[in-house]
Design a protein around this motif. Structure first.
Motif, mmCIF file in Angstrom:
data_model
loop_
_atom_site.group_PDB
_atom_site.id
_atom_site.type_symbol
_atom_site.label_atom_id
_atom_site.label_comp_id
_atom_site.label_asym_id
_atom_site.label_seq_id
_atom_site.Cartn_x
_atom_site.Cartn_y
_atom_site.Cartn_z
ATOM 1 N N MET A 1 0.872 -0.951 -0.053
ATOM 2 C CA MET A 1 -0.099 -0.011 -0.065
ATOM 3 C C MET A 1 0.864 1.223 -0.110
ATOM 4 S SD MET A 1 -3.157 0.835 2.622
ATOM 5 C CE MET A 1 -3.479 -0.627 2.925
ATOM 6 N N ASN A 2 0.431 2.294 -0.809
ATOM 7 C CA ASN A 2 1.336 3.478 -0.748
ATOM 8 C C ASN A 2 1.056 4.343 0.204
ATOM 9 O OD1 ASN A 2 -0.676 4.898 -1.557
ATOM 10 N ND2 ASN A 2 -0.628 4.604 -3.701
ATOM 11 N N ARG A 3 1.908 5.422 0.463
ATOM 12 C CA ARG A 3 1.695 6.425 1.832
ATOM 13 C C ARG A 3 0.431 6.938 1.540
ATOM 14 N NH1 ARG A 3 2.318 6.818 6.500
ATOM 15 N NH2 ARG A 3 2.725 8.967 7.226
ATOM 16 N N ASP A 4 -0.074 7.435 0.429
ATOM 17 C CA ASP A 4 -1.645 7.952 0.523
ATOM 18 C C ASP A 4 -2.789 7.193 0.995
ATOM 19 O OD1 ASP A 4 0.379 9.347 -1.304
ATOM 20 O OD2 ASP A 4 -1.379 10.000 -2.901
ATOM 21 N N ALA A 5 -2.594 5.993 0.375
ATOM 22 C CA ALA A 5 -3.655 4.906 1.073
ATOM 23 C C ALA A 5 -3.473 4.598 2.399
ATOM 24 C CB ALA A 5 -3.622 3.708 0.097
ATOM 25 N N GLU A 6 -2.130 4.591 2.748
ATOM 26 C CA GLU A 6 -1.884 4.374 4.285
ATOM 27 C C GLU A 6 -2.626 5.389 5.314
ATOM 28 O OE1 GLU A 6 2.156 4.048 4.902
ATOM 29 O OE2 GLU A 6 2.315 2.058 3.786
ATOM 30 N N ILE A 7 -2.220 6.690 4.672
ATOM 31 C CA ILE A 7 -2.719 7.742 5.676
ATOM 32 C C ILE A 7 -4.149 7.890 5.618
ATOM 33 C CG2 ILE A 7 -2.875 10.234 5.678
ATOM 34 C CD1 ILE A 7 -0.072 10.336 4.843
ATOM 35 N N PHE A 8 -5.006 7.527 4.371
ATOM 36 C CA PHE A 8 -6.307 7.490 4.166
ATOM 37 C C PHE A 8 -6.900 6.365 4.969
ATOM 38 C CE2 PHE A 8 -9.715 5.346 1.901
ATOM 39 C CZ PHE A 8 -10.673 6.145 2.059
ATOM 40 N N ALA A 9 -6.436 5.399 5.252
ATOM 41 C CA ALA A 9 -6.681 4.216 5.955
ATOM 42 C C ALA A 9 -6.812 4.573 7.398
ATOM 43 C CB ALA A 9 -6.121 2.773 5.512
ATOM 44 N N GLU A 10 -5.753 5.189 7.603
ATOM 45 C CA GLU A 10 -5.765 5.736 9.222
ATOM 46 C C GLU A 10 -6.619 6.812 9.466
ATOM 47 O OE1 GLU A 10 -1.804 6.099 11.102
ATOM 48 O OE2 GLU A 10 -0.980 5.217 9.170
ATOM 49 N N ALA A 11 -6.826 7.746 8.636
ATOM 50 C CA ALA A 11 -7.907 9.036 8.665
ATOM 51 C C ALA A 11 -9.240 8.482 9.201
ATOM 52 C CB ALA A 11 -7.349 9.711 7.858
ATOM 53 N N ILE A 12 -9.574 7.569 8.136
ATOM 54 C CA ILE A 12 -11.011 7.158 8.392
ATOM 55 C C ILE A 12 -11.517 6.476 9.632
ATOM 56 C CG2 ILE A 12 -11.539 7.179 5.712
ATOM 57 C CD1 ILE A 12 -11.429 4.114 5.809
ATOM 58 N N GLU A 13 -10.252 6.009 10.252
ATOM 59 C CA GLU A 13 -10.702 5.191 11.687
ATOM 60 C C GLU A 13 -10.777 6.409 12.753
ATOM 61 O OE1 GLU A 13 -11.470 2.296 12.023
ATOM 62 O OE2 GLU A 13 -11.068 1.785 9.648
ATOM 63 N N LEU A 14 -10.499 7.593 12.581
ATOM 64 C CA LEU A 14 -10.433 8.740 13.559
ATOM 65 C C LEU A 14 -11.789 9.158 13.338
ATOM 66 C CD1 LEU A 14 -6.978 10.180 12.897
ATOM 67 C CD2 LEU A 14 -7.463 8.475 14.924
ATOM 68 N N PRO A 15 -12.077 9.683 14.623
ATOM 69 C CA PRO A 15 -13.343 10.732 14.849
ATOM 70 C C PRO A 15 -12.855 12.086 14.065
ATOM 71 C CG PRO A 15 -12.460 10.239 16.935
ATOM 72 C CD PRO A 15 -11.644 9.542 16.037
ATOM 73 N N ALA A 26 0.707 13.692 9.625
ATOM 74 C CA ALA A 26 1.022 12.517 8.772
ATOM 75 C C ALA A 26 1.697 12.893 7.397
ATOM 76 C CB ALA A 26 -0.104 11.765 8.605
ATOM 77 N N CYS A 27 0.941 14.338 6.811
ATOM 78 C CA CYS A 27 1.487 14.659 5.711
ATOM 79 C C CYS A 27 2.990 15.636 5.871
ATOM 80 C CB CYS A 27 0.230 15.380 4.771
ATOM 81 S SG CYS A 27 -1.029 14.347 4.535
ATOM 82 N N GLY A 28 3.157 15.906 7.023
ATOM 83 C CA GLY A 28 4.047 16.611 7.302
ATOM 84 C C GLY A 28 4.540 17.941 6.331
ATOM 85 N N GLY A 29 3.574 18.657 6.066
ATOM 86 C CA GLY A 29 3.859 19.782 5.099
ATOM 87 C C GLY A 29 3.728 19.560 3.418
ATOM 88 N N ASP A 30 3.670 18.349 3.134
ATOM 89 C CA ASP A 30 3.712 17.807 1.673
ATOM 90 C C ASP A 30 2.395 18.146 1.464
ATOM 91 O OD1 ASP A 30 3.513 16.559 -0.733
ATOM 92 O OD2 ASP A 30 4.481 14.732 -0.038
ATOM 93 N N THR A 31 2.033 19.323 0.538
ATOM 94 C CA THR A 31 0.813 19.640 0.165
ATOM 95 C C THR A 31 0.125 18.781 -0.924
ATOM 96 O OG1 THR A 31 1.908 21.168 -1.325
ATOM 97 C CG2 THR A 31 1.111 22.332 0.715
ATOM 98 N N ALA A 32 0.976 18.228 -1.835
ATOM 99 C CA ALA A 32 0.584 17.385 -2.833
ATOM 100 C C ALA A 32 -0.186 16.272 -2.145
ATOM 101 C CB ALA A 32 1.525 16.876 -3.758
ATOM 102 N N LEU A 33 0.569 15.619 -1.153
ATOM 103 C CA LEU A 33 -0.061 14.499 -0.424
ATOM 104 C C LEU A 33 -1.211 14.667 0.192
ATOM 105 C CD1 LEU A 33 0.452 11.531 0.588
ATOM 106 C CD2 LEU A 33 1.878 12.525 2.335
ATOM 107 N N ARG A 34 -1.225 15.897 0.852
ATOM 108 C CA ARG A 34 -2.696 16.271 1.518
ATOM 109 C C ARG A 34 -3.525 16.550 0.667
ATOM 110 N NH1 ARG A 34 -3.946 18.342 6.631
ATOM 111 N NH2 ARG A 34 -6.337 18.557 6.471
ATOM 112 N N LYS A 35 -3.319 16.942 -0.498
ATOM 113 C CA LYS A 35 -4.596 17.409 -1.600
ATOM 114 C C LYS A 35 -5.117 15.713 -1.842
ATOM 115 C CE LYS A 35 -3.281 21.891 -3.337
ATOM 116 N NZ LYS A 35 -2.768 22.550 -4.393
ATOM 117 N N ARG A 36 -4.045 14.779 -2.177
ATOM 118 C CA ARG A 36 -4.510 13.509 -2.539
ATOM 119 C C ARG A 36 -5.249 12.866 -1.552
ATOM 120 N NH1 ARG A 36 0.818 13.386 -4.395
ATOM 121 N NH2 ARG A 36 1.413 12.078 -3.029
#
Length: 66
Positions: A1-15, A26-36
């Motif tokens: 799984m790539n980083r985008d999918a990993e962050i997404f998977a973790e994020a949907i589990e959070l309130p 998680a995105c650490g200032g990477d605006t392109a990653l955050r947008k995706r």
């Protein structure tokens, strides 16, 4: 799984109240990653949260071909 999918998977589990702070870390200032990841989350929310695992897997597959 790539980083985008990993962050997404973790994020949907959070309130919702914890999600923005998690994404900042998680995105650490990477605006392109955050947008995706934000696009993934928007699609997930629009779908009513259905098929979470399928969405993560499909995105991971898509990203391997881009």
């Amino acid at each position: 799984m790539n980083r985008d999918a990993e962050i997404f998977a973790e994020a949907i589990e959070l309130p919702d109240a914890e999600r923005a702070a998690f994404l900042e870390r998680a995105c650490g200032g990477d605006t392109a990653l955050r947008k995706r990841v934000d696009l993934l989350l928007a699609g997930y929310e629009a779908a009513g949260g259905l098929h979470r695992i399928a969405a993560v897997l499909m995105f991971g597959l898509f990203m391997t071909h881009v």
